[in-house]
Design an enzyme around this catalytic site. Structure first.
Site, PDB file in Angstrom:
ATOM      1  N   ASN A 119       0.852  -1.185   0.000  1.00  0.00           N
ATOM      2  CA  ASN A 119       0.000   0.000   0.000  1.00  0.00           C
ATOM      3  C   ASN A 119       0.892   1.239   0.000  1.00  0.00           C
ATOM      4  O   ASN A 119       1.996   1.229   0.559  1.00  0.00           O
ATOM      5  CB  ASN A 119      -0.920   0.010   1.220  1.00  0.00           C
ATOM      6  CG  ASN A 119      -2.076   0.983   1.054  1.00  0.00           C
ATOM      7  OD1 ASN A 119      -3.056   0.648   0.382  1.00  0.00           O
ATOM      8  ND2 ASN A 119      -1.973   2.168   1.624  1.00  0.00           N
ATOM      9  N   ARG A 120       0.409   2.292  -0.631  1.00  0.00           N
ATOM     10  CA  ARG A 120       1.205   3.522  -0.713  1.00  0.00           C
ATOM     11  C   ARG A 120       1.588   4.022   0.677  1.00  0.00           C
ATOM     12  O   ARG A 120       2.699   4.479   0.891  1.00  0.00           O
ATOM     13  CB  ARG A 120       0.408   4.583  -1.483  1.00  0.00           C
ATOM     14  CG  ARG A 120       1.136   5.888  -1.713  1.00  0.00           C
ATOM     15  CD  ARG A 120       0.309   6.813  -2.596  1.00  0.00           C
ATOM     16  NE  ARG A 120      -1.021   7.012  -2.050  1.00  0.00           N
ATOM     17  CZ  ARG A 120      -1.334   7.915  -1.124  1.00  0.00           C
ATOM     18  NH1 ARG A 120      -0.383   8.698  -0.616  1.00  0.00           N
ATOM     19  NH2 ARG A 120      -2.573   8.044  -0.695  1.00  0.00           N
ATOM     20  N   GLY A 145     -19.558  -7.590  -4.263  1.00  0.00           N
ATOM     21  CA  GLY A 145     -19.868  -8.299  -3.027  1.00  0.00           C
ATOM     22  C   GLY A 145     -19.565  -7.493  -1.785  1.00  0.00           C
ATOM     23  O   GLY A 145     -19.882  -7.924  -0.681  1.00  0.00           O
ATOM     24  N   LYS A 155     -19.370  -5.147 -15.049  1.00  0.00           N
ATOM     25  CA  LYS A 155     -19.491  -4.753 -13.644  1.00  0.00           C
ATOM     26  C   LYS A 155     -20.236  -3.421 -13.518  1.00  0.00           C
ATOM     27  O   LYS A 155     -21.034  -3.220 -12.592  1.00  0.00           O
ATOM     28  CB  LYS A 155     -18.101  -4.645 -13.015  1.00  0.00           C
ATOM     29  CG  LYS A 155     -18.089  -4.138 -11.561  1.00  0.00           C
ATOM     30  CD  LYS A 155     -18.975  -4.959 -10.641  1.00  0.00           C
ATOM     31  CE  LYS A 155     -18.706  -4.684  -9.172  1.00  0.00           C
ATOM     32  NZ  LYS A 155     -18.905  -3.305  -8.759  1.00  0.00           N
ATOM     33  N   ASN A 215     -23.817  -2.839 -11.577  1.00  0.00           N
ATOM     34  CA  ASN A 215     -24.109  -1.806 -10.586  1.00  0.00           C
ATOM     35  C   ASN A 215     -25.348  -1.002 -10.955  1.00  0.00           C
ATOM     36  O   ASN A 215     -26.107  -0.571 -10.087  1.00  0.00           O
ATOM     37  CB  ASN A 215     -22.908  -0.872 -10.423  1.00  0.00           C
ATOM     38  CG  ASN A 215     -21.776  -1.522  -9.643  1.00  0.00           C
ATOM     39  OD1 ASN A 215     -21.743  -2.738  -9.475  1.00  0.00           O
ATOM     40  ND2 ASN A 215     -20.854  -0.721  -9.175  1.00  0.00           N
ATOM     41  N   LYS A 236     -21.356   6.505  -6.502  1.00  0.00           N
ATOM     42  CA  LYS A 236     -19.951   6.604  -6.921  1.00  0.00           C
ATOM     43  C   LYS A 236     -19.781   6.742  -8.430  1.00  0.00           C
ATOM     44  O   LYS A 236     -18.667   6.793  -8.915  1.00  0.00           O
ATOM     45  CB  LYS A 236     -19.187   5.377  -6.419  1.00  0.00           C
ATOM     46  CG  LYS A 236     -19.021   5.351  -4.901  1.00  0.00           C
ATOM     47  CD  LYS A 236     -18.104   4.229  -4.464  1.00  0.00           C
ATOM     48  CE  LYS A 236     -17.858   4.271  -2.965  1.00  0.00           C
ATOM     49  NZ  LYS A 236     -16.976   3.171  -2.501  1.00  0.00           N
ATOM     50  N   HIS A 247     -37.816  16.056 -41.506  1.00  0.00           N
ATOM     51  CA  HIS A 247     -37.045  14.873 -41.135  1.00  0.00           C
ATOM     52  C   HIS A 247     -37.511  13.619 -41.866  1.00  0.00           C
ATOM     53  O   HIS A 247     -36.887  12.571 -41.727  1.00  0.00           O
ATOM     54  CB  HIS A 247     -37.121  14.644 -39.624  1.00  0.00           C
ATOM     55  CG  HIS A 247     -36.390  15.699 -38.839  1.00  0.00           C
ATOM     56  ND1 HIS A 247     -35.021  15.739 -38.730  1.00  0.00           N
ATOM     57  CD2 HIS A 247     -36.845  16.769 -38.144  1.00  0.00           C
ATOM     58  CE1 HIS A 247     -34.665  16.771 -37.986  1.00  0.00           C
ATOM     59  NE2 HIS A 247     -35.749  17.424 -37.617  1.00  0.00           N
TER      60      HIS A 247
END
Length: 783
Positions: A323-324, A423, A476, A480, A554, A750
């Site tokens: 880890n950093r 999960g 994934k 979500n 997120k 159109h």
């Protein structure tokens, strides 16, 4: 390798396959004889060939028997009962063609006896007329000294007899490229050698001439020594070497080979002794070249990373972590020690030491925040990694970033994967659902690990190779998005029952628990019941009533909706869920608005007098189930559309299978979704699968009742409303889009198509000479 069988393909004859070549045909026939000589199969009693069978068998019995045969890998292992087959059934594949179930079982058993770690995944199942067509993927490790892995995919057509109902033709289609098969047979399954043969063939595969000689020199010595010994004996007896030109030449080569091999072996001994002495003189901690290497590494030890690392260690795979900030590394090591996993998990303070601690090819999972932190981590890693090493991004990353990074590291000879992991904390620790995408080559190097680490369900581990490029991250992301829809629908069900039904938290808990024992059985229903039962520290009030009504996010739900729009795929339930989160964030505005409208007579909704709670619980359950079908259908259609656009070849049924365990949207009815796509891999929409169509029709009355009750009493149910609108629009042959297109033609020329003219012909009308648009320059414009 294998050619896929399209589920809608008409079976008009044998399925075409790539010609395997005479050498591979010989493998099949040779196995029959070699297997008997080596005793790889037991001799079957002659009576078994003539075993009696009922004259007829029903189609359902035959299909059930074949499905059971697949569960034991029957056409790879030869273990199936094959009760659905006629004894003299015709078998044909790229290797051979012959009649007889017993001969088929004997030959397959002989080949199967040479295999270990057989993996057979059934990816397609289509019944059409007198045929059953299946699709499958297969891999196995051959029990040869260097343990090569053979992998393929293809399909089988089973043709049934109209009289007996049994299979009379079994036709397998494989994509067999001779060169690729030969290469795979010469390539050990493990890139880390465990014996001389694996070392030799790894060197051959890498084109390492020096490595080949170092591994082969003992074999050369063993071969040359008898010839040299015979030569010396001959000289003692006759005074001269071996007689004849051929033997004399062979004698000279043997002396040279033995001398070279002996010199090489002596060199090896010197090097080993030097390393040993150097090791004895080293006072500091042993270097990574002197200690066992870790099978895999993981960078990023926040909640998901730490738990996934412990999961890997618990499954018996040595893992290095980094880890950093070193404090998190120390915390992970400390926790591993507490859980008795300190021998399997090792922490490193320096990135260089972390990379050096990994066996080759190095496999590194990154679990850091998406975006710039991933790029920064990769920049650090590539300084110490070598061609053939693999980087796996396990975060919620935008799929195009994954494809960009894959191309970037490929220039340095590195492999890259984007792997969705679902999960949460519990799933990461005990078994998540995993969605790896990238190259098949990279996946073979992590397959044994992820299949043990993933959640396990009744039909295998909750992981499968999704497809190339950013396919894993994309799937994934949509997973979500479906999760957004699912959570919104459940919250609406809760709101209707609580606000209009007047149910208490105890009654809501009981209702959700009951739902979780039926068709709504799922992780989200289960945890919702637990949430509703949880009381605050005072032991009297409920926690759920004290949580502020603002939902965070997120970004993956937003990405899903954006992609739906880009692909022109309707996803109103998922969009409603996203809008619900946006509106929940306007807490202060909503409070102020409630006061404004209350002052104007629009009161807040309240319990409906006389509403039967028990009946309402039943109706809401049906409305929730029907709405969930629509939400999943929309998500699946987004994935399918992207797969077609990018040529990813995603197996929709396999997604439903790997979502059955470990992930947030795991639910009982995923089995039915998988079954729907196995029966028809080209299913346009889950809504028209016969099973789901029937369920929607059966539940639509309750569905409409709940939506109408909510709307008429001022309770917003945007997810259920959107789902019902999606269902009603999709099932109508004619919708009012004709008026919309006429309006577009009126003000923008159109153009439009006519119902009474052939499709593809476009027309324009001057609707009103005073203000209708008319331009000959746009006569072909129809967007």
């Amino acid at each position: 390798m294998p050619r896929r069988i399209g589920p809608a393909t008409k079976c008009t004859g044998p399925i075409r396959t790539t010609y395997p070549g005479l050498g591979l045909k010989a493998v099949w026939y040779g196995a029959e004889q070699v297997g008997n000589v080596l005793g790889l199969t037991k001799k079957r009693q002659a009576a078994s060939t003539e075993r009696s069978r009922p004259q007829q068998i029903s189609r359902s019995e035959a299909l059930a028997s074949i499905r059971e045969d697949y569960t034991v890998n029957y056409f790879v292992s030869g273990k199936g009962d094959m009760e659905a087959y006629e004894p003299d059934c015709l078998f044909a594949d790229p290797f051979a063609g012959f009649n007889g179930v017993e001969r088929f079982k004997r030959n397959v058993s002989n080949l199967g006896g040479l295999m270990q770690d057989i993996q057979l995944e059934l990816t397609g199942w289509e019944e059409a007329g007198g045929e059953l067509r299946t699709r499958w993927r297969f891999s196995a490790v051959l029990q040869l000294p260097w343990r090569p892995r053979l992998a393929a995919a293809g399909g089988t057509t089973h043709v049934f007899s109209a009289e007996s109902g049994r299979v009379v033709k079994h036709i397998e289609a494989w994509h067999v490229e001779p060169g690729r098969v030969v290469r795979s047979l010469l390539r050990p399954s493990s890139r880390v050698p465990t014996n001389r043969w694996e070392t030799l063939f790894n060197a051959l595969d890498a084109g390492d001439g020096a490595g080949v000689w170092l591994a082969a020199s003992p074999v050369v010595a063993y071969g040359a020594a008898p010839i040299v010994a015979a030569s010396l004996l001959c000289k003692l007896a006759t005074g001269s070497g071996l007689p004849g030109v051929f033997l004399g030449g062979l004698e000279g080569l043997a002396y040279l080979a033995l001398a070279a091999a002996a010199t090489t072996e002596a060199f090896k001994l010197v090097v080993v002794n030097m390393v040993s002495v150097a090791g004895e003189r080293t006072v500091a901690a042993p270097s990574t070249t002197e200690t066992a290497k870790s099978k895999i590494g993981l960078i990023g030890l926040a909640v998901m990373g730490q738990n996934l690392a412990l999961n890997v260690a618990e499954k018996g795979f040595p893992i290095s972590v980094y880890n950093r900030t070193y404090e998190k590394t120390e915390a992970a090591v400390s926790r591993a020690a507490k859980e008795g996993l300190d021998k399997e998990l090792t922490g490193y303070k320096e990135l260089k030491d972390f990379v050096a601690s990994l066996e080759k090819p190095r496999r590194v999972i990154i679990l850091v925040k998406a975006g710039a932190p991933v790029d920064s981590t990769i920049d650090g890693l590539v300084q110490f990694m070598e061609p053939g090493d693999i980087i796996i991004d396990g975060g919620n990353e935008w799929y195009e970033n994954t494809e960009r990074r894959a191309a970037m590291v490929a220039e340095k000879g590195l492999l890259y994967m984007g792997m969705g992991v679902s999960g949460g904390e519990e799933g990461a620790r005990n078994g998540p659902s995993m969605m790896p995408g990238g190259t098949q080559e990279a996946y073979t190097h992590i397959k044994d690990i992820v299949e043990k680490v993933a959640a396990q369900v009744n039909d295998g581990p909750c992981v499968t190779f999704i497809g190339p490029g950013g396919a894993g991250n994309f799937v994934k992301m949509v997973h979500n998005g479906i999760e957004y829809g699912d959570m919104q629908l459940i919250s609406e069900a809760y709101d209707v029952l609580k606000t209009l039904g007047g149910l208490t938290n105890e009654e809501l808990n009981a209702a959700f628990n009951a739902w979780n024992k039926g068709e709504l059985d799922s992780f989200l229903i289960e945890i919702s019941a637990l949430i509703l039962a949880k009381k605050d520290e005072d032991g009297k009030t409920f926690m759920v009533d004290k949580i502020l009504d603002k939902t965070g996010m997120k970004g993956t739900g937003k990405w899903t909706v954006q992609q739906a729009a880009e692909l022109s795929v309707a996803a109103p339930t998922i969009e409603a869920a996203l809008d619900g989160r946006f509106l929940s964030g306007l807490k202060e505005e909503r409070v102020a608005a409630s006061e404004v409208f209350a002052g104007l007579g629009a009161q807040a909704p309240a319990a409906v007098a006389g509403e039967d709670k028990e009946e309402l619980v039943k109706a809401v359950a049906q409305a929730l189930y029907a709405s969930k079908i629509c939400s999943y259908a929309q998500g699946m259609n987004i994935i399918r559309a992207k797969s077609v656009e990018k040529k990813w070849g995603i197996e929709m049924g396999s997604l439903a299978r790997i979502w059955k365990g470990g992930c947030i949207i795991r639910a009982q009815f995923l089995d039915e979704i998988r079954e729907a796509y196995m029966k028809n891999p080209d299913l346009k929409n889950l809504l028209v699968d016969p099973n789901f169509a029937k369920k929607l029709v059966e539940r639509q009355a309750a569905w409409r009742k709940v939506v109408a009750l909510a709307i008429s009493n001022g309770v917003a149910v945007p997810g259920m409303t959107a789902s019902l609108g999606y269902f009603d629009t999709y099932r109508r042959a004619v919708v009012p889009a004709n008026l919309v297109q006429a309006q577009r033609d009126f003000f923008g020329s159109h153009t439009y198509e006519r119902t009474d003219r052939p499709s593809g012909e476009w027309f324009h009308t001057v609707w009103d000479p005073r203000n209708s648009a008319d331009s000959i320059t746009t006569s072909g414009y129809n967007n």
